[in-house]
Design a protein around this motif. Structure first.
Motif, mmCIF file in Angstrom:
data_model
loop_
_atom_site.group_PDB
_atom_site.id
_atom_site.type_symbol
_atom_site.label_atom_id
_atom_site.label_comp_id
_atom_site.label_asym_id
_atom_site.label_seq_id
_atom_site.Cartn_x
_atom_site.Cartn_y
_atom_site.Cartn_z
ATOM 1 N N ASP A 19 -10.408 -0.250 -5.761
ATOM 2 C CA ASP A 19 -9.963 1.248 -6.255
ATOM 3 C C ASP A 19 -8.496 1.055 -7.193
ATOM 4 O OD1 ASP A 19 -9.886 3.896 -6.275
ATOM 5 O OD2 ASP A 19 -9.820 4.202 -4.051
ATOM 6 N N ILE A 20 -8.273 2.208 -7.365
ATOM 7 C CA ILE A 20 -6.537 2.420 -7.914
ATOM 8 C C ILE A 20 -6.256 3.480 -7.178
ATOM 9 C CG2 ILE A 20 -5.506 3.035 -10.034
ATOM 10 C CD1 ILE A 20 -7.495 1.791 -11.669
ATOM 11 N N VAL A 21 -5.073 3.263 -6.686
ATOM 12 C CA VAL A 21 -4.313 4.487 -6.015
ATOM 13 C C VAL A 21 -2.827 4.349 -6.467
ATOM 14 C CG1 VAL A 21 -5.269 3.817 -3.822
ATOM 15 C CG2 VAL A 21 -3.471 2.642 -4.319
ATOM 16 N N PRO A 22 -2.484 5.693 -6.432
ATOM 17 C CA PRO A 22 -1.102 5.855 -7.043
ATOM 18 C C PRO A 22 0.052 5.044 -6.395
ATOM 19 C CG PRO A 22 -2.017 8.163 -6.528
ATOM 20 C CD PRO A 22 -2.801 6.978 -5.788
ATOM 21 N N GLN A 23 1.012 4.830 -6.894
ATOM 22 C CA GLN A 23 2.110 3.587 -6.393
ATOM 23 C C GLN A 23 3.059 4.615 -5.418
ATOM 24 O OE1 GLN A 23 2.759 0.543 -7.277
ATOM 25 N NE2 GLN A 23 4.649 0.553 -5.660
ATOM 26 N N GLU A 24 3.310 3.818 -4.355
ATOM 27 C CA GLU A 24 4.151 4.369 -3.059
ATOM 28 C C GLU A 24 5.157 3.386 -2.976
ATOM 29 O OE1 GLU A 24 2.002 5.647 0.245
ATOM 30 O OE2 GLU A 24 0.358 6.910 -1.000
ATOM 31 N N ASP A 25 6.389 3.996 -2.633
ATOM 32 C CA ASP A 25 7.718 3.170 -2.242
ATOM 33 C C ASP A 25 7.218 1.984 -1.075
ATOM 34 O OD1 ASP A 25 9.178 4.223 -3.949
ATOM 35 O OD2 ASP A 25 9.972 5.705 -2.783
ATOM 36 N N GLY A 26 6.275 2.491 -0.198
ATOM 37 C CA GLY A 26 5.917 1.532 0.712
ATOM 38 C C GLY A 26 5.167 0.270 0.654
ATOM 39 N N PHE A 27 4.688 0.458 -0.859
ATOM 40 C CA PHE A 27 3.721 -0.648 -1.132
ATOM 41 C C PHE A 27 4.495 -2.083 -1.330
ATOM 42 C CE2 PHE A 27 0.336 2.257 -3.315
ATOM 43 C CZ PHE A 27 -0.138 2.570 -1.677
ATOM 44 N N GLY A 28 5.978 -1.766 -1.713
ATOM 45 C CA GLY A 28 6.649 -3.201 -2.256
ATOM 46 C C GLY A 28 6.112 -3.542 -3.673
ATOM 47 N N ALA A 29 6.580 -4.585 -3.974
ATOM 48 C CA ALA A 29 6.373 -5.146 -5.282
ATOM 49 C C ALA A 29 5.649 -6.384 -5.496
ATOM 50 C CB ALA A 29 7.725 -5.486 -5.997
ATOM 51 N N GLN A 30 5.266 -7.102 -4.413
ATOM 52 C CA GLN A 30 4.436 -8.142 -4.540
ATOM 53 C C GLN A 30 2.812 -7.977 -3.957
ATOM 54 O OE1 GLN A 30 5.542 -10.930 -5.474
ATOM 55 N NE2 GLN A 30 7.389 -9.893 -6.094
ATOM 56 N N TRP A 43 -7.061 -6.702 -1.080
ATOM 57 C CA TRP A 43 -5.709 -7.134 -1.633
ATOM 58 C C TRP A 43 -5.160 -5.937 -2.272
ATOM 59 C CZ3 TRP A 43 -2.930 -11.667 -1.258
ATOM 60 C CH2 TRP A 43 -3.438 -12.621 -0.585
ATOM 61 N N LEU A 44 -3.784 -5.682 -2.073
ATOM 62 C CA LEU A 44 -2.971 -4.722 -2.800
ATOM 63 C C LEU A 44 -2.142 -5.189 -3.672
ATOM 64 C CD1 LEU A 44 -2.378 -1.616 -2.943
ATOM 65 C CD2 LEU A 44 -0.529 -1.962 -1.380
ATOM 66 N N HIS A 45 -2.360 -4.783 -5.227
ATOM 67 C CA HIS A 45 -1.494 -5.313 -6.204
ATOM 68 C C HIS A 45 -0.853 -4.152 -6.723
ATOM 69 C CE1 HIS A 45 -3.586 -9.234 -6.591
ATOM 70 N NE2 HIS A 45 -4.725 -8.725 -5.861
ATOM 71 N N PRO A 46 0.423 -3.757 -6.438
ATOM 72 C CA PRO A 46 1.449 -2.598 -6.857
ATOM 73 C C PRO A 46 1.959 -3.133 -8.000
ATOM 74 C CG PRO A 46 2.582 -4.101 -5.018
ATOM 75 C CD PRO A 46 1.090 -4.646 -5.218
ATOM 76 N N LEU A 83 -1.395 -17.043 -3.960
ATOM 77 C CA LEU A 83 -1.288 -15.723 -3.141
ATOM 78 C C LEU A 83 -1.826 -16.106 -1.637
ATOM 79 C CD1 LEU A 83 -2.146 -12.841 -5.455
ATOM 80 C CD2 LEU A 83 0.287 -13.573 -4.479
ATOM 81 N N ALA A 84 -2.857 -16.886 -1.763
ATOM 82 C CA ALA A 84 -3.773 -17.405 -0.416
ATOM 83 C C ALA A 84 -4.084 -18.753 -0.516
ATOM 84 C CB ALA A 84 -4.975 -16.510 -0.361
#
Length: 170
Positions: A19-30, A43-46, A83-84
């Protein structure tokens, strides 16, 4: 990105765009692992920014004029695990341009799509309305009316005279 278990002895896992979700501050940068069990990983890739450019207004028009406008995501597997423990699928580009997606597909990249939400489609439609000018179709002159030319652009000559043998009399 989603890694799911599949029933295949040579390749037990498959990566796909979840999926694609709108960016939120809580996601961080990594990038970070959201879920992991015996059946899947998520996995979330912000941090991806989607921009619209006036010189690609036709590409956005071609997207929003379809029955299901979408985002396209180009992703690649890590060459070395960073990353893993095993390589992870990492998105490279997120676009709303039909032309961009086509170019990446032509380059043999992995490109997946996911439906764009209504607000995004409306935003792209407004951009297209402001920046895209539909070119008028020009009537193409029939090929039979074009003069024949050789590969150097010189007028070509066509002859129906027989110059060589081979008439089947032998």
């Amino acid at each position: 990105m989603r890694r799911e278990r599949i029933d295949n002895r040579w390749q037990p896992w498959r990566w796909s765009l979840a999926d694609i979700v709108p960016q939120e501050d809580g996601f961080g940068a990594q990038p970070r692992l959201l879920l992991k069990d015996e059946h899947e990983e998520r996995w979330l890739h912000p941090g991806f920014k989607v921009e619209l450019f006036t010189d690609d207004a036709e590409g956005y028009y071609l997207n929003v004029s379809t029955s299901q406008p979408c985002f396209w995501v180009v992703w690649r597997m890590e060459e070395e695990p960073a990353l893993a423990e095993e390589p992870v699928a990492v998105p490279q580009i997120v676009t709303l341009s039909y032309h961009d997606a086509g170019r990446w597909l032509d380059a043999q990249e992995t490109v997946e799509q996911v439906a764009a939400p209504r607000e995004v489609v409306e935003w792209v439609q407004a951009f297209v309305g402001a920046h895209y000018v539909l070119e008028a179709k020009r009537r193409q002159r029939p090929q039979s009316f074009k003069p024949l030319q050789d590969r150097f652009g010189n007028p070509a000559r066509v002859s129906t005279d027989k110059k060589f043998g081979g008439g089947g009399h032998g």
